[in-house]
Design a protein around this motif. Structure first.
Motif, PDB file in Angstrom:
ATOM      1  N   ASN A 111      41.551  39.527  47.431  1.00 15.39           N
ATOM      2  CA  ASN A 111      40.612  38.412  47.585  1.00 15.39           C
ATOM      3  C   ASN A 111      40.820  37.301  46.570  1.00 15.39           C
ATOM      4  O   ASN A 111      41.903  36.778  46.429  1.00 15.39           O
ATOM      5  CB  ASN A 111      39.168  38.917  47.517  1.00 15.39           C
ATOM      6  N   GLU A 112      39.736  37.019  45.834  1.00 14.06           N
ATOM      7  CA  GLU A 112      39.795  35.832  44.966  1.00 14.06           C
ATOM      8  C   GLU A 112      40.737  36.023  43.786  1.00 14.06           C
ATOM      9  O   GLU A 112      41.105  35.058  43.129  1.00 14.06           O
ATOM     10  CB  GLU A 112      38.402  35.427  44.472  1.00 14.06           C
ATOM     11  N   TYR A 113      41.147  37.262  43.518  1.00  9.95           N
ATOM     12  CA  TYR A 113      42.077  37.468  42.407  1.00  9.95           C
ATOM     13  C   TYR A 113      43.500  37.108  42.799  1.00  9.95           C
ATOM     14  O   TYR A 113      44.402  37.109  41.983  1.00  9.95           O
ATOM     15  CB  TYR A 113      42.016  38.914  41.926  1.00  9.95           C
ATOM     16  N   ARG A 114      43.652  36.802  44.076  1.00 13.99           N
ATOM     17  CA  ARG A 114      44.971  36.482  44.606  1.00 13.99           C
ATOM     18  C   ARG A 114      45.631  35.320  43.851  1.00 13.99           C
ATOM     19  O   ARG A 114      46.760  35.427  43.392  1.00 13.99           O
ATOM     20  CB  ARG A 114      44.809  36.096  46.073  1.00 13.99           C
ATOM     21  N   MET A 115      44.887  34.237  43.732  1.00 15.25           N
ATOM     22  CA  MET A 115      45.460  33.062  43.082  1.00 15.25           C
ATOM     23  C   MET A 115      45.750  33.344  41.613  1.00 15.25           C
ATOM     24  O   MET A 115      46.717  32.849  41.055  1.00 15.25           O
ATOM     25  CB  MET A 115      44.522  31.854  43.209  1.00 15.25           C
ATOM     26  N   LEU A 116      44.894  34.166  41.025  1.00 14.61           N
ATOM     27  CA  LEU A 116      45.095  34.528  39.621  1.00 14.61           C
ATOM     28  C   LEU A 116      46.421  35.278  39.476  1.00 14.61           C
ATOM     29  O   LEU A 116      47.247  34.985  38.600  1.00 14.61           O
ATOM     30  CB  LEU A 116      43.933  35.394  39.149  1.00 14.61           C
TER      31      LEU A 116
ATOM     32  N   ARG B 132      46.254  40.059  50.305  1.00 13.22           N
ATOM     33  CA  ARG B 132      44.948  39.617  50.799  1.00 13.22           C
ATOM     34  C   ARG B 132      43.797  40.477  50.302  1.00 13.22           C
ATOM     35  O   ARG B 132      42.702  39.985  50.061  1.00 13.22           O
ATOM     36  CB  ARG B 132      44.955  39.608  52.324  1.00 13.22           C
TER      37      ARG B 132
END
Lengths: 449, 255
Positions: free
Chosen positions: A391-396, A388
């Motif tokens: 953040n947004e790099y999670r999906m990457l 978590r």
């Protein structure tokens, strides 16, 4: 004799260990602090009598099973022993494995009582994905039919329970059955157009189906509430005992009142976890049996070579349909449970990304492999939680991991293992089976070779 | 002679303008080995595909045990007792040898969902019987040691033998082999020769064979049909076919 004695002692010891912790001790609040106390006499006598029963059963196990065999053979439908012995190796796990499995299940059942509420909740979610993964594994991994709309059946299960509860007030357990059956029915319906297609075309049709279901749910506002979803879906109950502070229905008693304990919202979470665990165990059991049944073998054969299947008298249509139907049924069960757990569902929960995640679980775990699927489901649900902070790099990261996985182990984490059947070695030239003309002429040819 | 096991007459198969099979007729009686020979592209495999329901013949009748089976789907024809192999080995490669043989017995087994889920005695008996049958045939084709190997890992000759065993466990009346000797060495071909004869003599199976190995064909066939460019050219005993002027012309070209 000696080993039997030790076995019986060991079993009794395990029982005592478990029951003394679970039943023998009680927590009581004394002012501000908790005091551990030994339970009252009746409970202790229960534990002791249980231990005696287990000891006796383990000690006389051979005699008991012998007696059971005898009664069965006297009933006249016994399997000839020589043959049943042979099949045993295929369908039954070895003793060590069974014990390990029992301990694992027992551990999983006790675990939530000591874990934090958040982790139990996360584990419940993981169990839902395990169930979905196992169900899709039938369709994709075993039957080789690429299904991109699996979430559609998940949605059917969830909405069946939610709607049936809203309009007819059925409870969770009936809803579970109805959700499974309805999803299976939808799988059957979808099966028909799908039968003529294969590969990419099939994937596109199923993708469309998943979307149709979601869009329908979104737009049938009168029936389903549209994008607002359905809320206040009741949680599962335990034989009519609810887990809320006060009984919602007249005449019902909440769980904590029935057992005379204090209310805690934690019970509900633990109960949901246990229900999910039960469902997953049932799923694993059923799929394990299916794999060892003609239908399971037919699915795999169809994946390998459908033309050969046809030439051997297998009805392709029926085999495909059965895979689709049974796979959909498991999604239906999972969906029903999901609806009950969340208490609120909307079409948002059933988008294509869900299908993709479930498919990723199957592929990551190894097509057809059950343990692989379970492992992959755990990874796929836990990893996003632990990552978590990115953040947004999670999906990457998630995507990168998938790419590397496929490069590194294209066959998945744990590729499927074939059931191994012991072959009895017979003395040369003697065949103990039904005498066929095969035996005589066969052997002389075998020797020539 | 009594009623033939399989009788096809006026069989026609057209793909658009292309006539692949043109008025072919053939008969197979019980306990016979019949061969179909002809140059490459003559339409032999197309005849096979028509007989086994993989193609729906454009015209003609096919009778099996007196029953019209033309145009039935493949699995139904197979259930009536006609099984075939293919030019290329079509095994279930990622399944074990034994599983290959169990799949083939699908329709003889207890396929009830509930019986299987609860592993009832009846279900176990049916599994055990299928296993026995599979073992018998594995022993016969000398693959018992390979029972738990993946079928795809067998040597080519073993795969061919497994394919025949897989057909035989379905308990067929007519076995159709499409170039079974292709790619086999002389010794394996000889074994195949013995096996086919044994099937006829001891297992009450008729064999319909497509084969290019003339030594094999002439040795074991009771009768031979010659097809050239989709049309029947000649038929009869191996000797009469061998000496038939048209056959010589088709094979060796105009002289």
């Amino acid at each position: 004799m000696k080993t039997r004695f030790f076995n019986a002692i060991a079993a009794t010891f395990v029982l005592l260990l478990l029951t003394s912790m679970l039943l023998g001790l009680t927590l009581e609040s004394n002012g501000t602090e908790l005091v551990i106390q030994v339970a009252e006499g009746t409970r202790l006598s229960w534990i002791i009598s249980g231990a005696v029963i287990v000891f006796l059963f383990q000690f006389f196990r051979n005699e008991i099973s012998q007696g059971w065999q005898n009664t069965r053979s006297s009933m006249g439908n016994a399997v000839p022993t020589s043959i049943s012995e042979k099949v045993k190796t295929t369908s039954q796990l070895s003793g060590l494995k069974t014990t390990a499995l029992c301990f694992l299940v027992a551990g999983l059942m006790i675990w939530p009582f000591f874990a934090s509420r958040g982790s139990v909740d996360l584990a419940t979610l993981t169990l839902i994905y395990i169930m979905l993964g196992l169900g899709l594994n039938i369709v994709v991994g075993l039957a080789g039919l690429l299904d991109l709309g699996y979430v559609g059946f998940y949605a059917v299960g969830a909405y069946s329970y939610a709607l049936l509860n809203m309009y007819f007030g059925i409870d969770f357990w009936t809803g579970l059955l109805a959700g499974g059956l309805l999803a299976a029915f939808f799988g059957f319906i979808l099966g028909f157009p799908v039968l003529r297609l294969r590969g990419d075309y099939l994937a596109i049709v199923t993708l469309g189906f998943g979307e149709i279901i979601r869009i329908l749910l979104n737009n049938l506002t009168d029936l389903t509430g549209g994008p607002n979803g359905i809320s206040q879906i009741p949680k599962p109950d335990l034989f009519g005992l609810e887990f809320s502070r006060r009984a919602k229905e007249e005449g019902n008693v909440p769980f904590h009142e029935f057992f005379g304990i204090d209310y805690s919202s934690g019970y509900k979470v633990i109960f949901l976890y246990l229900v999910a665990l039960l469902l997953v165990i049932a799923t694993v059991f059923v799929i394990n049996r299916l794999l060892r049944m003609p239908i399971g073998r037919a699915w795999e054969a169809l994946r390998e070579d459908d033309i050969a299947c046809q030439s051997l008298g297998l009805n392709k249509t029926a085999v495909k349909l059965s895979a689709f139907t049974i796979g959909a049924a498991f999604a239906g069960f999972a969906g029903t449970f999901f609806a009950a757990r969340q208490g609120f569902i909307s079409p948002e929960s059933f988008t294509f990304i869900e299908s993709a995640i479930i498919l990723a679980i199957v592929v990551l775990g190894g097509m057809g492999s059950q343990i692989g699927t379970v492992l992959a489901a755990i990874i796929m649900t836990l990893l996003p939680e632990f990552a978590r902070e990115f953040n947004e790099y999670r999906m990457l990261m998630f995507g990168l991991m998938m790419v590397f996985m496929m490069g590194w182990r294209p066959q998945g984490l744990l590729p499927m293992k074939r059931p191994h059947i012991e072959v009895e070695r017979k003395p040369q030239g003697v065949v103990s089976m039904q005498s066929d003309n095969l035996t005589t002429s066969g052997n002389q040819l075998v020797r020539e070779v | 002679m009594s009623q033939p096991l399989l009788e096809a007459s006026d069989l026609n198969m057209r793909f658009g303008g292309l006539v692949a099979v043109d008025n072919v007729a053939l008969r197979v009686h019980s306990d016979e080995i019949i061969s179909i020979i002809g140059p490459n592209g003559a339409g032999k495999t197309t005849v096979f595909n028509c007989l086994t329901g993989f193609y729906k013949p454009t015209a003609g009748t096919i009778r099996f045990k007196g029953e019209d089976i033309a145009g039935l789907p493949g699995h139904k024809i197979s259930r009536k007792g006609i099984v075939r192999t293919f030019q290329h080995v079509r095994l279930f490669k990622d399944m074990t040898v034994l599983e290959n043989l169990l799949v083939a017995q699908h329709r003889h087994m207890n396929t009830s969902l509930l019986a299987g889920l609860f592993n009832t005695p009846g279900f176990r008996r049916s599994e055990a019987m299928a296993l026995d049958k599979a073992m018998q045939w594995l022993e016969r084709v000398n693959l018992l040691d390979m029972a738990n190997r993946n079928a795809g890992n067998l040597a080519y000759g073993q795969q061919r033998r497994l394919e025949i065993a897989r057909c035989m466990v379905t308990r067929p009346d007519l076995l159709m082999l499409d170039e079974p000797a292709a790619g086999l060495n002389p010794k394996e071909t000889e074994e195949l020769d013995n096996l086919i004869c044994e099937l006829r003599d001891h297992h009450k199976v008729s064999v319909l064979l497509i084969e290019h190995d003339m030594q094999l064909v002439m040795g074991i066939s009771d009768r031979i049909y010659v097809i050239n460019q989709g049309r029947p050219l000649a038929s009869g005993t191996p000797e009469s076919v061998q000496n038939h002027p048209d056959v010589i012309k088709a094979y060796l070209g105009e002289t």
